[in-house]
Design a protein around this motif. Structure first.
Motif, short mmCIF file in Angstrom:
data_model
loop_
_atom_site.label_atom_id
_atom_site.label_comp_id
_atom_site.label_asym_id
_atom_site.label_seq_id
_atom_site.Cartn_x
_atom_site.Cartn_y
_atom_site.Cartn_z
N LEU A 189 92.50 37.50 43.38
CA LEU A 189 93.71 37.57 42.55
C LEU A 189 93.42 37.29 41.08
CD1 LEU A 189 96.11 35.68 44.98
CD2 LEU A 189 96.08 38.14 44.51
N ARG A 190 92.16 37.03 40.78
CA ARG A 190 91.69 36.72 39.43
C ARG A 190 92.38 35.49 38.85
NH1 ARG A 190 91.21 40.40 33.98
NH2 ARG A 190 89.41 39.30 33.12
N TYR A 191 92.60 34.50 39.71
CA TYR A 191 93.04 33.21 39.22
C TYR A 191 91.91 32.53 38.46
CZ TYR A 191 97.19 33.44 42.25
OH TYR A 191 98.38 33.80 42.84
N TYR A 192 90.69 32.88 38.84
CA TYR A 192 89.50 32.32 38.21
C TYR A 192 88.54 33.47 37.92
CZ TYR A 192 91.52 28.42 40.81
OH TYR A 192 92.39 27.51 41.34
N GLU A 193 87.63 33.23 36.98
CA GLU A 193 86.61 34.22 36.64
C GLU A 193 85.28 33.81 37.25
OE1 GLU A 193 87.43 37.00 35.42
OE2 GLU A 193 87.89 36.95 33.28
N PRO A 194 84.58 34.70 37.93
CA PRO A 194 83.24 34.35 38.41
C PRO A 194 82.27 34.23 37.25
CG PRO A 194 83.71 36.67 38.81
CD PRO A 194 84.97 36.07 38.27
N ASP B 291 98.22 42.22 35.13
CA ASP B 291 99.53 42.59 35.68
C ASP B 291 99.39 43.65 36.77
OD1 ASP B 291 101.01 40.80 34.29
OD2 ASP B 291 101.86 42.22 32.85
N SER B 292 98.57 44.65 36.50
CA SER B 292 98.42 45.73 37.49
C SER B 292 97.73 45.21 38.74
CB SER B 292 97.64 46.90 36.89
OG SER B 292 96.28 46.54 36.63
N LEU B 293 96.78 44.29 38.59
CA LEU B 293 96.11 43.70 39.75
C LEU B 293 97.11 42.95 40.61
CD1 LEU B 293 93.59 42.79 41.37
CD2 LEU B 293 93.35 40.91 39.72
N HIS B 294 97.97 42.16 39.97
CA HIS B 294 98.93 41.37 40.73
C HIS B 294 100.05 42.24 41.31
CE1 HIS B 294 97.48 37.84 38.06
NE2 HIS B 294 96.75 37.96 39.15
N GLU B 295 100.33 43.37 40.66
CA GLU B 295 101.30 44.29 41.24
C GLU B 295 100.79 44.93 42.52
OE1 GLU B 295 101.98 47.01 38.09
OE2 GLU B 295 103.38 45.71 37.00
N GLN B 296 99.48 45.06 42.64
CA GLN B 296 98.89 45.72 43.82
C GLN B 296 98.62 44.74 44.96
OE1 GLN B 296 98.41 49.18 43.85
NE2 GLN B 296 99.59 48.94 41.97
N GLY B 297 98.81 43.46 44.71
CA GLY B 297 98.55 42.46 45.74
C GLY B 297 99.78 41.61 46.01
N ILE C 27 91.42 33.32 30.83
CA ILE C 27 91.23 34.64 31.42
C ILE C 27 92.10 35.64 30.66
CG2 ILE C 27 91.45 36.04 33.51
CD1 ILE C 27 91.13 33.49 35.13
N VAL C 28 91.48 36.64 30.05
CA VAL C 28 92.22 37.64 29.28
C VAL C 28 91.78 39.03 29.74
CG1 VAL C 28 92.44 36.13 27.28
CG2 VAL C 28 90.52 37.71 27.41
N ASP C 29 92.66 39.99 29.52
CA ASP C 29 92.31 41.37 29.83
C ASP C 29 91.20 41.84 28.89
OD1 ASP C 29 94.22 41.42 31.78
OD2 ASP C 29 95.73 42.44 30.57
#
Length: 625
Positions: A402-407, A425-431, A339-341
């Motif tokens: 949390l995007r631990y996995y990709e659909p 990083d920004s996703l995990h900062e918001q959760g 999983i990459v940005d």
């Protein structure tokens, strides 16, 4: 490097082949290594020229007999050369040693930094399939082995090559037959040593693997020593370990017997060089083709060559082992990131907290779908509970948010933004996630709580601990907030660990909050107190609560009932009970406030109560979590 290699943008650009990885790591020290090569060349040349200087002294002594010039004057130049060579050997070798002190630790540090930075970007799936201890060991072993690989070339093979080259050159100048004899010996010795090391490598690798296996068995037994004692299995564990120790003994003997054959070759080769060189030099001296000084130099060179070459097979074997360790590290860690940005990914800014699953298709194994076209919307500020049997899809739902996995298909959107297009990083900062079995760092309690917000001051940390009802037990510890918690928080009870995890997330105060059985390890009184704090923390946040204890979600705005990857019911507690469907059956069959894990567990409860399970609950499906 293949063009399809998937790599996180922030990850170091590490090559995925062994040779290129080594070159990449040492590239920043190119000047140092060239300087050390020059120093090692000077040291090796100085060392190998000492027999030449001794030969000149001996020639001077023999020519001084009966002469009118005092011997000390005739020998002044050879003695100065001899002294200069000894001084040069010391200076070159110690200068090289000083460079090693400057470069060695820094090279290992930077290699470790790069490997760890690359490892960080692997997915949750990657880490779930590997032991954390094994990955940590692989990083340190790779960094250390890379150092040893470079040092073997710089301080073993390169000086030996210089010694062989200069020695053969000197002997050719003395007499061609001496030069050809030693040159032929060097070629045969190096070739056979390399071949023997290659043949021995599988034995050495098998022995190393067996040692690692035995070490793992000892660690496993020591880790479970409480079970060993409780079941009175001390003798059993000793016998169990002895079977593996016996395997290690056999593997060790195979390796050592082969190494013994290698030593036979080394000793016979050394004797051949010594006897052959002295015999040939004696014949040449007897024929008047060389003088006494040349004879002495030839014998000295033979002894120096033997000293450097004696352990060449072992050095080759160690070199192969080091390169193999580096190769294993590269093969294990420098893999494509799952999983990459996305290119030009932007930070996520949550203003409302609306979460939407739009036609989401996801499976851990291709073709075996957990979700197949899942659609659901969680409105901003809504507090939603997730219930269902184990394997129904609850954890997969949370992991995808949390995007631990990709659909494999569809989109997951937060405030209308596809999370695949924002930085992780920004996703995990918001959760914020409070897991059922929280893991803590082996650091102080203060550091563990502050991890939620690194710029928090002590007052804020204490306030968060009070809200999580952790302040009381922390104050009772000898070192208070400076107390170390042990590996993964082992020094704390399960309930204490959970309260620290809750305090950490309370300090973070994210707009999206996920609770996965966050109070399952707490007693009912503490749970009620913390639940009140959590309700206060929730405020206007979007909250998702995974629960096996239905009483913890009965007061939430909405409940999603999962079964085999589908949402089979959706509503609040009162609505779902009134419908007398899936949720109603789950509610009535709770044992001690907890849901049964599976349908098989649910059936006895229903039969004892005389309930009829809905058809959907009787069907069998593949686990989704």
């Amino acid at each position: 490097m293949t063009h399809s290699f998937n790599r996180a943008a922030d990850a170091p650009d590490l090559p995925d082949t062994t040779f290129r990885f080594i070159v990449h790591c040492i590239a920043g020290f190119r000047g140092w290594f060239l300087f050390m090569l020059a120093l090692e060349t000077g040291q090796a040349v100085s060392n190998i020229l000492i027999p030449y200087a001794i030969g000149q002294i001996i020639d001077g002594v023999t020519q001084a007999n009966g002469g009118s010039v005092p011997p000390i004057e005739r020998l002044s130049l050879p003695l100065m050369i001899f002294a200069a060579l000894n001084i040069a050997e010391i200076l070159f070798s110690r200068a090289s040693g000083a460079c090693l002190i400057m470069v060695g630790p820094r090279l290992r540090q930077r290699t470790t930094q790069k490997l760890y930075a690359y490892l960080q970007h692997h997915s949750v799936r990657y880490f779930s399939e590997r032991f954390a201890g094994a990955l940590a060991h692989r990083i340190t072993e790779t960094a250390m082995s890379l150092n040893h690989t470079v040092w073997a070339v710089l301080f073993d093979f390169w000086p030996i090559g210089v010694v062989f080259t200069v020695s053969v050159t000197l002997l050719f100048k003395t007499h061609t037959s001496l030069g050809w004899f030693v040159a032929a010996w060097v070629l045969v010795y190096v070739g056979v040593s390399f071949w023997l090391a290659e043949r021995c490598r599988p034995y050495a690798q098998a022995y190393a693997e067996t040692r690692s296996l035995v070490n793992g068995k000892i660690v496993d037994s020591v880790t479970n020593i409480l079970n060993v004692k409780l079941f009175a299995r001390l003798r059993h564990e000793r016998e169990y370990l002895n079977r593996f120790l016996e395997t290690e003994v056999n593997a060790g003997r195979r390796t050592f017997w082969y190494m013994e054959r290698v030593r036979w070759f080394q000793f016979i080769s050394a004797a051949t060089l010594k006897v052959g060189t002295i015999y040939l030099a004696l014949r040449l001296w007897g024929q008047g083709l060389i003088d006494v000084g040349d004879f002495s130099m030839s014998a000295g060179l033979a002894l120096l060559i033997i000293g450097d070459a004696r352990n060449l097979s072992r050095r080759f074997l160690e070199f192969f082992e080091y390169v193999g360790n580096v190769s294993n590290g590269v093969r294990t860690i420098v893999k494509p990131h799952d999983i990459v940005d996305a290119p030009n990914a932007q930070p996520l800014h949550v203003t409302r907290g609306r979460i939407e699953f739009r036609d989401v298709r996801f499976g851990y194994t291709p073709g075996q779908w957990v979700f197949d076209g899942l659609n659901v919307v969680i409105q901003p500020g809504q507090r939603v509970g997730l219930v269902g049997f184990s394997g129904s899809g609850k954890s997969s739902f949370v992991g995808l948010i949390l995007r631990y996995y990709e659909p494999q298909g569809g989109q997951i959107l937060i405030d209308g933004t596809d999370i695949a297009r924002v930085t992780q990083d920004s996703l995990h900062e918001q959760g914020g996630l409070i897991p059922q079995d929280p893991s803590l760092f082996h650091r102080s309690l203060r550091d563990n709580i502050r991890y939620g917000r690194l710029d928090a001051d002590d007052a804020e940390i204490i306030a968060a601990a009070r809200m999580a009802h952790a302040h009381e037990f922390i104050e009772g510890l000898k070192d208070g907030y400076d107390s170390l918690v042990g590996e993964r928080g082992i020094k704390l009870s399960g309930g204490q660990r959970q309260r620290i995890a809750i305090a950490r997330v309370m300090l973070k105060d994210p707009p999206i909050l996920i609770l996965d059985e966050a109070t399952s390890s707490l007693d009912s009184i503490t749970e009620k107190a913390i639940q009140d704090s959590l309700d206060q923390l929730m405020g206007k946040k979007t909250v998702i609560v995974v629960a096996h204890r239905l009483s913890t979600i009965a007061h939430l705005d909405r409940i999603l009932v999962f079964d085999q990857g589908r949402i089979v019911e959706d509503g609040n507690h009162a609505e779902l009970l009134a419908a007398k469907g899936f949720y109603y059956t789950l509610w009535t069959m709770q044992a001690g406030g907890f849901l049964p894990d599976t349908r098989a567990d649910a059936r006895p409860y229903a039969e004892r109560r005389g309930d009829n399970l809905p058809e959907a609950m009787l069907a069998h499906g593949s686990p989704a979590e």
